[in-house]
Design a protein around this motif. Structure first.
Motif, short mmCIF file in Angstrom:
data_model
loop_
_atom_site.label_atom_id
_atom_site.label_comp_id
_atom_site.label_asym_id
_atom_site.label_seq_id
_atom_site.Cartn_x
_atom_site.Cartn_y
_atom_site.Cartn_z
N ASP A 173 42.86 -25.29 4.85
CA ASP A 173 43.85 -24.78 3.91
C ASP A 173 44.88 -25.87 3.67
O ASP A 173 45.20 -26.66 4.57
CB ASP A 173 44.52 -23.52 4.47
N GLN A 196 39.82 -21.74 10.07
CA GLN A 196 38.69 -21.31 10.89
C GLN A 196 37.99 -22.55 11.41
O GLN A 196 37.78 -23.52 10.66
CB GLN A 196 37.72 -20.42 10.13
N PHE A 246 31.39 -14.94 2.13
CA PHE A 246 32.54 -14.09 1.85
C PHE A 246 32.30 -12.74 2.51
O PHE A 246 31.38 -12.02 2.16
CB PHE A 246 32.73 -13.91 0.34
N LYS A 247 33.14 -12.41 3.50
CA LYS A 247 32.97 -11.18 4.27
C LYS A 247 34.34 -10.65 4.66
O LYS A 247 35.25 -11.44 4.97
CB LYS A 247 32.13 -11.46 5.52
N ASP A 248 34.47 -9.34 4.67
CA ASP A 248 35.75 -8.70 5.04
C ASP A 248 36.89 -9.23 4.17
O ASP A 248 38.01 -9.46 4.66
CB ASP A 248 36.05 -8.90 6.52
N ASN A 249 36.57 -9.51 2.92
CA ASN A 249 37.55 -9.93 1.93
C ASN A 249 38.13 -11.32 2.22
O ASN A 249 39.25 -11.64 1.80
CB ASN A 249 38.70 -8.91 1.84
N VAL A 250 37.36 -12.17 2.92
CA VAL A 250 37.84 -13.52 3.20
C VAL A 250 36.64 -14.46 3.35
O VAL A 250 35.55 -14.06 3.79
CB VAL A 250 38.70 -13.53 4.48
N SER A 251 36.81 -15.73 2.99
CA SER A 251 35.78 -16.73 3.21
C SER A 251 35.73 -17.08 4.69
O SER A 251 36.78 -17.32 5.32
CB SER A 251 36.07 -17.99 2.39
N GLN A 252 34.53 -17.13 5.26
CA GLN A 252 34.39 -17.40 6.69
C GLN A 252 32.98 -17.91 6.97
O GLN A 252 32.05 -17.72 6.19
CB GLN A 252 34.65 -16.14 7.51
N SER A 293 30.39 -18.72 -0.45
CA SER A 293 31.46 -17.74 -0.67
C SER A 293 31.65 -17.52 -2.16
O SER A 293 30.86 -18.00 -2.97
CB SER A 293 32.75 -18.24 -0.02
N ALA A 333 35.95 -24.08 -2.06
CA ALA A 333 36.52 -24.15 -0.72
C ALA A 333 36.68 -25.61 -0.29
O ALA A 333 35.91 -26.47 -0.72
CB ALA A 333 35.65 -23.40 0.28
#
Length: 213
Positions: A63, A77, A91-97, A117, A121
């Motif tokens: 970030d 992360q 993209f999972k649980d409303n966030v890129s991971q 995602s 990014a």
């Protein structure tokens, strides 16, 4: 076991100096942004400092934010990653991971990250848990590849901003050859006009990190 390296700094100049350690990533000129993953600020006139790092790698989502006019890159992360593996950003649980496990193999000297995602990014590689290189704005379904060279170099900066002496500005290659794991770096003033850097190497079984005492 990952290799552990120790770098000791001595500053024999009249200036406070910042010693910054960078990793080298092979054969990709201009494709990565490389950042210093370790720094030490050393006072003048015989000042000393030491840092230690483990040559372990991780994949990172980076970030960017601005702090008082200074651009800062920070990992939000970080997952340990072996060389020769491929990873997927989802993209999972409303966030890129990242997926918690690699999705397959890459070239034997490379770590790759595929952006699956929903948005662009900034993807990176960390060393010893600290960001070392990144690629900005990787598009969806595009890949970032980081070719690992196991090379390191040192950059020296003046801290106070006052121009007193010329500083050796070219990066200094750190050559940990033949199992050596300690670099002893000295900054000295030559001819009363130029700060130059010298490096000697040694080996210790258990290098101590004085910064953690």
């Amino acid at each position: 076991m990952p290799k552990t390296y120790r770098i000791d700094f001595e500053n024999f100049t009249p200036d406070t100096l910042l010693f910054a350690i960078h990793a080298d990533f092979a054969d990709n000129p201009g494709l990565e942004e490389r950042v210093s993953f370790l720094q030490a600020t050393v006072p003048p006139e015989g000042g000393m400092a030491g840092v230690e790092f483990e040559e372990s790698y991780s994949v990172m989502v980076i970030d960017y934010f601005n702090l008082k006019g200074i651009g800062i890159y920070k990992a939000f992360q970080s997952i340990p990653a072996a060389i020769g593996t491929a990873w997927s950003l989802i993209f999972k649980d409303n966030v890129s991971q990242f997926k918690r496990n690699s999705i397959g193999k890459a070239s034997s000297d490379t770590i790759t990250i595929l952006n699956r995602s929903k948005t662009k990014a900034t993807l990176g590689i960390g060393i010893g848990g600290r960001p070392a290189a990144y690629k900005k704005n990787v598009y969806v379904d595009a890949k970032a590849a980081f070719k690992i060279s196991h090379g390191y170099y040192l950059q020296v900066h003046r801290v106070d901003g006052m121009v007193k002496y010329d500083v050796q500005t070219d990066p200094v290659k750190l050559e940990f050859a033949g199992g050596l794991n300690i670099a002893k770096v000295a900054a000295k003033l030559v001819n009363s006009s130029k700060i130059v850097i010298s490096v000697e190497y040694d080996y210790f079984e258990n290098a101590r990190d004085d910064s953690k005492l």
